[in-house]
Design an enzyme around this catalytic site. Sequence first.
Site, PDB file in Angstrom:
ATOM      1  N   GLN A  61      42.049 -71.075 -32.482  1.00 47.16           N
ATOM      2  CA  GLN A  61      41.773 -70.714 -31.085  1.00 47.16           C
ATOM      3  C   GLN A  61      42.267 -69.316 -30.719  1.00 47.16           C
ATOM      4  O   GLN A  61      42.672 -69.067 -29.589  1.00 47.16           O
ATOM      5  CB  GLN A  61      42.342 -71.770 -30.123  1.00 47.16           C
ATOM      6  CG  GLN A  61      41.591 -73.099 -30.213  1.00 47.16           C
ATOM      7  CD  GLN A  61      41.909 -74.053 -29.088  1.00 47.16           C
ATOM      8  OE1 GLN A  61      43.005 -74.037 -28.533  1.00 47.16           O
ATOM      9  NE2 GLN A  61      40.953 -74.896 -28.727  1.00 47.16           N
ATOM     10  N   LYS A  91      52.020 -67.507 -26.837  1.00 50.30           N
ATOM     11  CA  LYS A  91      52.736 -68.769 -26.662  1.00 50.30           C
ATOM     12  C   LYS A  91      54.247 -68.585 -26.798  1.00 50.30           C
ATOM     13  O   LYS A  91      55.027 -69.190 -26.060  1.00 50.30           O
ATOM     14  CB  LYS A  91      52.225 -69.805 -27.669  1.00 50.30           C
ATOM     15  CG  LYS A  91      52.632 -71.220 -27.325  1.00 50.30           C
ATOM     16  CD  LYS A  91      51.882 -72.256 -28.151  1.00 50.30           C
ATOM     17  CE  LYS A  91      52.354 -73.659 -27.810  1.00 50.30           C
ATOM     18  NZ  LYS A  91      51.613 -74.685 -28.576  1.00 50.30           N
ATOM     19  N   MET A 106      12.576 -69.042  -8.581  1.00 55.76           N
ATOM     20  CA  MET A 106      12.444 -67.591  -8.452  1.00 55.76           C
ATOM     21  C   MET A 106      11.713 -67.001  -9.660  1.00 55.76           C
ATOM     22  O   MET A 106      10.856 -66.131  -9.506  1.00 55.76           O
ATOM     23  CB  MET A 106      13.830 -66.946  -8.288  1.00 55.76           C
ATOM     24  CG  MET A 106      13.798 -65.473  -7.944  1.00 55.76           C
ATOM     25  SD  MET A 106      12.865 -65.142  -6.439  1.00 55.76           S
ATOM     26  CE  MET A 106      14.174 -65.113  -5.221  1.00 55.76           C
TER      27      MET A 106
END
Lengths: 578, 195
Positions: free
Chosen positions: A130, A179, A493
Amino acid sequence: MQPVAVIEEKEITKPATVISGGAAVLEAFLAEGVDTIFGYPGGAIMPIYDALYDYNEKLKHVLVRHEQGGIHAAQGYARTSGRVGVVFATSGPGATNLVTGLADAMIDSTPIVAVTGQVFAHLLGTDAFQETDVINITTPVTKWNYQVTDANEIPAVMAKAFYIARSGRPGPVVIDITKNAQLQKFDNPGYEKCTHVRSYRPKPIVRKQYVEEAAKLINAAERPFVVFGQGVILGKAEKEFRCFIEKTGIPAAWTILGLSALPTDHPLNVGMLGMHGNYGPNLLTNECDVLIAVGMRFDDRVTGRLDKYAKQAKVIHLDIDPAEIDKNVKATVGVWGDCKETLPMLTKLVETKVYPQWVEKFRTCDQEENKEVIFEELHPSNETLTMGEVIRNLNELTNGDAVIVTDVGQHQMVACRYAKFNQSKSNVTSGGLGTMGFALPAAIGAKFGAPDRTVVAVIGDGGIQMTIQELGTIMQTEVNVKIMILNNQFLGMVRQWQQLFHDRRYSFVDIASPDYVQVAKGYGIEGQKVTDRKDLRAALERMLAHPGSFLLEVMVGKENNVFPMVPQGCSVSEIRLK
Amino acid sequence: MKQEYTITVYAENHIGLLVRVATIISRRKINIESLNTSPSESEGIHRLTIVIHETEEVVRKLARQIEKQVEVLKVYYNNNEEIIWQELALYKVPTDEIAEKVKVERLLREYGARAVVIRKDYTIFEASGHREETDRLVTALAPYGLIEFVRSARVAIIKDSKGFHEKLKEFEQTEPGPELIENEFLNRQQEVFTM
């Protein structure tokens, strides 16, 4: 005796306490007056969430269902409260999911502080689990960003983040905290608010000379025209703006982000600018002799073809961001400054005037637009429901006191064109970026930002399906948001453009919908579907009277178009009524 | 009209600032011809020198966008008339060839070059000047087996600049003077002695 006294003295001169980096982030929030955090936990932000466990009573955390929902909610919060919106996300996918919202906040000048977790400092650059390069990914879509690897930096960095996010032209700030820094215990010296960064000038000292030049142009004008944007709202200058136009008697039109800065029924409010704006303001932009732009940036959707935009006019541009002056439209006089300061200076120097004939021209245009477009949209003669009549009914029931949050597309243009507003900070929409999926999470944040107000999210059947998971957030927090889906069974649209500019080749705009009322029911939210006009009013009344959240789906005409329209590449004076 | 412009950026020396400035230029699909980062005359203030080939209007807008960045103190842009600039080039050639066939002394004098290293197998020359000048030496050395050539980014001094010390003092004050606030660029080169 003596050693004790020494220890006592030490304690007095050293109020600092040892806390974790994670707790320091939350201490910063408290010092900055944050009351609500939108977020989603994950591995790399766990120490902050662990600290949050102890702050549960002082800081409300709203658990969203997707980080994009989190940042849009923070945007909605910022827009209705006028304060900085705060969002948490973890590293990697958590942080990348924020990017759309950051880009949206950047282009719409919304003050956001996003705190992202990051892998341990010693793992940076190792393709750790991550890990993404959050700083470099977010650089083009943030006003400022910074990576913290040592907890000692946190108090000063957070203070800087809030100062930068809210001052000058506001914008999003990302603070990426590794961290180890979140876990690290450090001697917290206490929190000191930031008021000065030497390389950063949020607002200038206004140069009187330019204000005087502007006033001279205004006093000599015969057909002056004011165009205003969100700068009036961000500068909290609604009153100053009103004084200015009321003294000068100049008609004023708004960009969609400027909407609600001036009450919609104000006699000098002549309507909406731009591609789907009102007829008069677009047409007469090319007839005014002095164009006064206040806190707006001449977006291409507002100006249409630039080389045919207000070429006959002298342009006065009031903006806090010097990079906006002369960017798209060359200013005759640029007044760099906060309009909270520049407008009163200007008001003092201008003459009290009225322009009855000139204002009358706008009203004549209104009559034509009413005849060609508006009346039929608000009071349709055939049985198909229109988006406009839904908004008209809503206006009648809320008296223009509701906050209206819109998504992107036809319903957005219709809602902005027809919604009534009495007070500022009432229109929340994704203007510059045009982010579909914005409205539902933004409405959640808008309600937290303005808990005493009715919040109605107006969403198309395309946009709702992009962030429909946030119904889970509504369920869990029991936040009272009224959700109104205007369903035309198309990506309307895009379909309108395909009809007008691509020979009706309806390429992948036919979008199926689930049973929204059933979906809402699954989330414990009451709902109703309306297909007949006779049920519309009662359903809206039921929605508004319901004590909690409510989902109302209204089936509207499949192939209705939004008019007037300035086709892309055309001048504002080529606006089409049909 | 497009021409060469040198953008001088005074900024805090922070990680990430270079990317921030570079993305402002690259998102407009403008090529950076040359980029140099260095300390400046003011301690702690970093100086970026960027060369691009563009019209004045584009450069002015770029300069404002760059100056808007939180960590940037000031941006100037100048055309080639308004600056003194140099680039440094290094040339590596085989020593035997050059010693045998070239009148090295003449070569060095003509191009203002000097030998930095002389070894049995190769010699490294150094020259500085404008691009055309350092390019000319490439051409001159090519027949003798140029092994390697490298040229640095441009460094430039703005003729009219009074340096950044005074400005920096103002930046450090909470309430800066109007002079600083004014978003103008140095444009008074005619008052300055030119070489």
